[in-house]
Design a protein around this motif. Structure first.
Motif, PDB file in Angstrom:
ATOM      1  N   ILE A   7      40.277  10.819  43.953  1.00  0.00           N
ATOM      2  CA  ILE A   7      38.638  11.110  44.292  1.00  0.00           C
ATOM      3  C   ILE A   7      38.140  11.910  43.257  1.00  0.00           C
ATOM      4  CG2 ILE A   7      37.082  11.811  45.759  1.00  0.00           C
ATOM      5  CD1 ILE A   7      39.406  11.417  47.986  1.00  0.00           C
ATOM      6  N   GLY A   8      37.087  11.467  42.444  1.00  0.00           N
ATOM      7  CA  GLY A   8      36.437  12.363  41.467  1.00  0.00           C
ATOM      8  C   GLY A   8      35.303  11.768  40.782  1.00  0.00           C
ATOM      9  N   GLN A   9      35.073  11.902  39.561  1.00  0.00           N
ATOM     10  CA  GLN A   9      34.015  11.299  38.753  1.00  0.00           C
ATOM     11  C   GLN A   9      34.308  11.601  37.380  1.00  0.00           C
ATOM     12  OE1 GLN A   9      30.192  13.355  38.787  1.00  0.00           O
ATOM     13  NE2 GLN A   9      31.477  15.553  39.032  1.00  0.00           N
ATOM     14  N   ILE A  10      33.617  10.419  36.518  1.00  0.00           N
ATOM     15  CA  ILE A  10      33.875  10.722  35.127  1.00  0.00           C
ATOM     16  C   ILE A  10      32.280  11.405  34.566  1.00  0.00           C
ATOM     17  CG2 ILE A  10      33.661   9.428  32.913  1.00  0.00           C
ATOM     18  CD1 ILE A  10      34.843   7.151  34.244  1.00  0.00           C
ATOM     19  N   VAL A  11      32.676  12.589  34.204  1.00  0.00           N
ATOM     20  CA  VAL A  11      31.379  13.537  34.269  1.00  0.00           C
ATOM     21  C   VAL A  11      30.454  13.072  33.132  1.00  0.00           C
ATOM     22  CG1 VAL A  11      30.968  16.013  33.810  1.00  0.00           C
ATOM     23  CG2 VAL A  11      32.851  15.459  35.182  1.00  0.00           C
ATOM     24  N   GLY A  12      31.175  12.951  31.921  1.00  0.00           N
ATOM     25  CA  GLY A  12      30.123  12.597  30.735  1.00  0.00           C
ATOM     26  C   GLY A  12      31.261  12.694  29.677  1.00  0.00           C
ATOM     27  N   ALA A  13      30.357  12.735  28.392  1.00  0.00           N
ATOM     28  CA  ALA A  13      31.037  12.652  26.960  1.00  0.00           C
ATOM     29  C   ALA A  13      30.391  13.411  26.055  1.00  0.00           C
ATOM     30  CB  ALA A  13      31.248  11.227  26.378  1.00  0.00           C
ATOM     31  N   THR A  14      31.181  13.790  25.127  1.00  0.00           N
ATOM     32  CA  THR A  14      30.563  15.016  24.020  1.00  0.00           C
ATOM     33  C   THR A  14      31.259  14.747  22.714  1.00  0.00           C
ATOM     34  OG1 THR A  14      29.547  17.017  23.618  1.00  0.00           O
ATOM     35  CG2 THR A  14      31.699  17.013  24.564  1.00  0.00           C
ATOM     36  N   GLY A  15      30.490  15.018  21.604  1.00  0.00           N
ATOM     37  CA  GLY A  15      31.219  14.872  20.331  1.00  0.00           C
ATOM     38  C   GLY A  15      31.193  13.502  19.592  1.00  0.00           C
ATOM     39  N   PHE A  16      30.248  12.459  20.079  1.00  0.00           N
ATOM     40  CA  PHE A  16      30.342  11.309  19.370  1.00  0.00           C
ATOM     41  C   PHE A  16      28.946  11.220  18.499  1.00  0.00           C
ATOM     42  CE2 PHE A  16      32.614  10.310  23.365  1.00  0.00           C
ATOM     43  CZ  PHE A  16      33.638   9.464  22.748  1.00  0.00           C
ATOM     44  N   PRO A  17      29.235  10.523  17.529  1.00  0.00           N
ATOM     45  CA  PRO A  17      28.345  10.323  16.346  1.00  0.00           C
ATOM     46  C   PRO A  17      26.578  10.130  16.570  1.00  0.00           C
ATOM     47  CG  PRO A  17      30.115   8.895  15.779  1.00  0.00           C
ATOM     48  CD  PRO A  17      30.187   9.444  17.245  1.00  0.00           C
ATOM     49  N   GLN A  18      26.287   9.394  17.932  1.00  0.00           N
ATOM     50  CA  GLN A  18      25.117   9.183  18.404  1.00  0.00           C
ATOM     51  C   GLN A  18      25.194   9.292  19.810  1.00  0.00           C
ATOM     52  OE1 GLN A  18      23.879   5.664  16.706  1.00  0.00           O
ATOM     53  NE2 GLN A  18      23.617   6.447  14.665  1.00  0.00           N
ATOM     54  N   ASN A  19      23.917   9.441  20.469  1.00  0.00           N
ATOM     55  CA  ASN A  19      23.917   9.384  21.841  1.00  0.00           C
ATOM     56  C   ASN A  19      23.659   8.018  22.493  1.00  0.00           C
ATOM     57  OD1 ASN A  19      21.587   9.142  21.260  1.00  0.00           O
ATOM     58  ND2 ASN A  19      20.688  11.352  21.990  1.00  0.00           N
TER      59      ASN A  19
END
Length: 175
Positions: A7-19
């Motif tokens: 039980i949880g979540q995929i919070v987000g992402a960081t460090g990619f070349p573009q948003n």
């Protein structure tokens, strides 16, 4: 039978070349595992952050498995995609991580990578978009021929998972 709740979540992402990113995800298990409830794959919404480079998804994951053996412990595989202003989607990274084998709350940072391709493919990617993708997504978590790939590191996906186990002590897993 032993049971495992994720039980949880995929919070987000960081460090990619573009948003302007979204994530396709799935869970891979061995043959002894049976999904009792929940979806074993899904996709987040596209997040276009106004400030910073972090895409927030807060995408829920709620899975309930039953198993008669520990072989084939669940793995979470991820694909991060970029959507441009014309609605075209470009693969930004593959990644996978094992579901934790201890109960409780876990924060996981999953590193991602993508295939490089030849110099001609990289040049075409710069002007036309797209880029090389894996023919078989099984290479993400199997590692059989992955050592032969030429890849580049991409960003990180953050997950928060709560693990609840039941009757796994019969199989040697201490909780």
């Amino acid at each position: 039978m032993a049971e495992l709740h994720i039980i949880g979540q995929i919070v987000g992402a960081t460090g990619f070349p573009q948003n302007s990113l979204f994530c396709k995800w799935g869970v891979h298990t061995g043959g002894a595992w049976r999904l009792l409830s929940g979806l074993k794959e899904g996709q987040t919404q596209v997040d276009v952050p106004q400030t910073g480079d972090t895409a927030y998804w807060s995408h829920p994951i709620d899975l309930h498995y039953a198993t008669k053996g520990l072989q084939g412990w669940p793995k979470l595989h991820l694909q991060v995609w970029h959507q441009d202003s014309f609605g075209r989607c470009e693969l930004y990274g593959y990644g996978y991580c094992h579901v934790p084998s201890s109960p409780g709350h876990h924060r996981i940072n999953c590193g991602t990578w993508r295939p490089l391709g030849s110099w001609q493919e990289r040049l075409a990617q710069t002007f036309v978009g797209g880029g090389p993708q894996l023919r078989s997504p099984d290479l993400i978590y199997s590692g059989a021929d992955r050592y032969r790939l030429h890849t580049e590191a991409m960003g990180t996906v953050e997950l928060e998972l709560g693990i609840v186990m039941r009757h796994l002590d019969k199989y040697g897993v201490e909780s």
